[in-house]
Design an enzyme around this catalytic site. Structure first.
Site, PDB file in Angstrom:
ATOM      1  N   HIS A 152       0.540 -38.278 -22.854  1.00 46.74           N
ATOM      2  CA  HIS A 152       0.967 -37.047 -22.179  1.00 46.74           C
ATOM      3  C   HIS A 152       0.127 -35.836 -22.606  1.00 46.74           C
ATOM      4  O   HIS A 152       0.273 -34.758 -22.061  1.00 46.74           O
ATOM      5  CB  HIS A 152       2.488 -36.806 -22.292  1.00 46.74           C
ATOM      6  CG  HIS A 152       2.986 -36.384 -23.637  1.00 46.74           C
ATOM      7  ND1 HIS A 152       4.290 -36.008 -23.842  1.00 46.74           N
ATOM      8  CD2 HIS A 152       2.378 -36.274 -24.825  1.00 46.74           C
ATOM      9  CE1 HIS A 152       4.445 -35.683 -25.121  1.00 46.74           C
ATOM     10  NE2 HIS A 152       3.312 -35.842 -25.722  1.00 46.74           N
ATOM     11  N   ASN A 153      -0.780 -36.056 -23.547  1.00 45.37           N
ATOM     12  CA  ASN A 153      -1.745 -34.993 -23.918  1.00 45.37           C
ATOM     13  C   ASN A 153      -2.992 -35.052 -23.035  1.00 45.37           C
ATOM     14  O   ASN A 153      -3.871 -34.208 -23.161  1.00 45.37           O
ATOM     15  CB  ASN A 153      -2.259 -35.181 -25.349  1.00 45.37           C
ATOM     16  CG  ASN A 153      -1.226 -34.920 -26.432  1.00 45.37           C
ATOM     17  OD1 ASN A 153      -1.515 -35.075 -27.599  1.00 45.37           O
ATOM     18  ND2 ASN A 153      -0.029 -34.528 -26.067  1.00 45.37           N
TER      19      ASN A 153
END
Ligand SMILES: C[S@@+](CC[C@H](N)C(=O)[O-])C[C@H]1O[C@@H](n2cnc3c(N)ncnc32)[C@H](O)[C@@H]1O
Length: 432
Positions: free
Chosen positions: A324-325
């Protein structure tokens, strides 16, 4: 909620759910929470959580309707000032200075914080309206006295929480204010370099952290602190059969300090760990954690997760809060980098992705979806990235290598767990 639900129906739902909460507390021998420092923690049972979520949905809807949009917006659009008060209280360590037992005068608090009494008073009186700290009645009007509340003492007792909140009130708060600017700079193309964090701070987050070691160390501690809030590790222990993995080494890629692996190490003595991270500062934070008997069960390895993973004898690859980064293109690069390792590791070696699996709209209550979408916005601001649905994960895996198969979703939601295998019998086809 239907658009025509009456106020009284909502209020009755709130009452019913509150009764359910009270019964659950009684059954589980928990005292009811209060605002004092001796308040006990709320239960961490699934049942309590389920009622809590429903209660928030109903109570929030009731308040939205009763308040009306104007009152709600007036409150909402001044939240950044509230964050400013928090920035001061955290940065100047009010939480550590106010004694856990007893009280402190404003004069002494300001002096220990190294700032003036007037602004200290503004901050403290504002926070007290949130039930964070409490102002005591004083016989002398010129001598203000404060003590901890249940909320403020939670931060005083757990310094990692201070790191989580200060990171938000400091570099992330500043980054969020550059969101429209970042779109103006690149209205149609989403790149990691053009994220709001980079626009505000001049560098992508992890490059910036390398140049700001104190912030980097705080970020690593904050990641450990997050596990105390919502990204708990207990779910991770239960949702995958770690006990049935063959004895060997779990590779934690982008593992930071290795805090999460450490929690697994305590519970599963047949597993050793390699913590991989690009940042020596993050890895160094872990060296003080893995001490005593644990020291021999861990290796720290500097590794860029976009390069082929060098470990050829892992019992499992694991990665938490990394995808999710990353932008879609970078998730594809990230997954691809495991392929050469999975080709030579034992067939069936799992790649475990521990990250949010965001529901499709309507799958969860508004309260839960709001919570997940809040993190989605955070990922956008800090990385120009996002939270992904199961469908999105499947597509990115196929783009990385058609042999990467999502064989099982052990859990969904904030901390989902995806189990991926390389189908070694199939032909390698990537569609990047
Ligand atoms: C959000 S933190 C997650 C840390 C840990 N997995 C956890 O859940 O607490 C992301 C980590 O990825 C590391 N990282 C960033 N870019 C990386 C790269 N290219 N290669 C390896 N690690 C990287 C950061 O240093 C940081 O420790």
């Amino acid at each position: 909620m239907s658009n025509t639900t009456s106020l009284l129906t909502l209020a009755e739902t709130v009452a019913t759910l509150t009764k359910a909460i009270a019964s659950h507390l009684k059954e589980t021998n928990h005292e009811e929470p209060n605002f004092t420092t001796s308040s006990t923690e709320i239960p961490s049972t699934k049942e309590y959580e389920n009622i809590r979520v429903q209660l928030n949905t109903a109570a929030n809807d009731l308040l939205h309707l009763v308040n009306g949009p104007k009152a709600e917006f007036r409150d909402f659009f001044t939240k950044h000032y509230e964050m400013a008060a928090w920035q001061v209280a955290l940065e100047f360590d009010y939480f550590g200075i106010v004694p856990i037992e007893g009280s402190i005068t404003l004069k002494e608090l300001a002096s220990k914080a190294g700032m003036d009494e007037d602004r200290t008073m503004h901050v403290m009186r504002f926070l007290a309206t949130q039930r964070v700290f409490k102002e005591l009645q004083s016989t002398n009007q010129d001598e203000l006295i404060f003590e901890h509340s249940a909320a403020s003492v939670t931060i005083a007792r757990e310094p990692l929480l201070k790191d989580v909140f200060l990171m938000q009130a400091d570099e992330m708060f500043r980054a969020a204010s550059s969101t429209s600017d970042s779109i103006r700079q690149s209205p149609f193309e989403i790149t990691a370099e053009g994220c709001p964090f980079a626009v505000r701070h001049g560098e992508r987050a992890y490059t910036w952290y390398e140049k700001h070691p104190a912030h980097a160390a705080r970020f690593a501690r904050a990641m450990a602190g997050v596990t105390l809030l919502h990204a708990t590790t207990s779910e991770l222990h239960e949702e995958f059969p770690w006990g049935s993995l063959p004895a060997g080494t779990v590779v934690d890629t982008g593992g930071g300090s290795g805090y999460v692996s450490f929690s697994l190490a305590k519970k599963f003595p047949h597993l050793n760990f390699i913590i991989q991270d690009i940042s020596p500062i993050m890895l160094a934070q872990g060296k003080s954690l893995w001490i005593g008997d644990f020291e021999s069960r861990v290796k720290f390895q500097e590794h860029n997760y976009f390069n082929p993973n060098p470990v050829t004898d892992a019992t499992a690859f694991f990665s938490r809060q990394i995808t999710h980064n990353l932008t879609d293109a970078d998730v594809v690069r990230f997954f691809s980098a495991f392929v050469p390792a999975l080709e030579v590791n034992k067939p069936g070696t799992p790649l475990l992705i521990n990250d949010t699996v965001i529901p499709e709209p309507g799958e969860k209550t508004v309260y839960e979806e709001h919570d997940l979408r809040q993190v989605d916005l955070a990922m956008w601001i800090v990385f120009n990235s996002k939270q992904r649905t199961e469908r999105e994960f499947r597509k990115l895996l196929t783009r990385a290598d058609a042999r990467l198969k999502l064989v099982k979703i052990h859990s969904k939601g904030r901390m989902g767990l995806l189990e991926i295998h390389l189908d070694q019998g199939a032909e390698s086809v990537s569609a990047k």
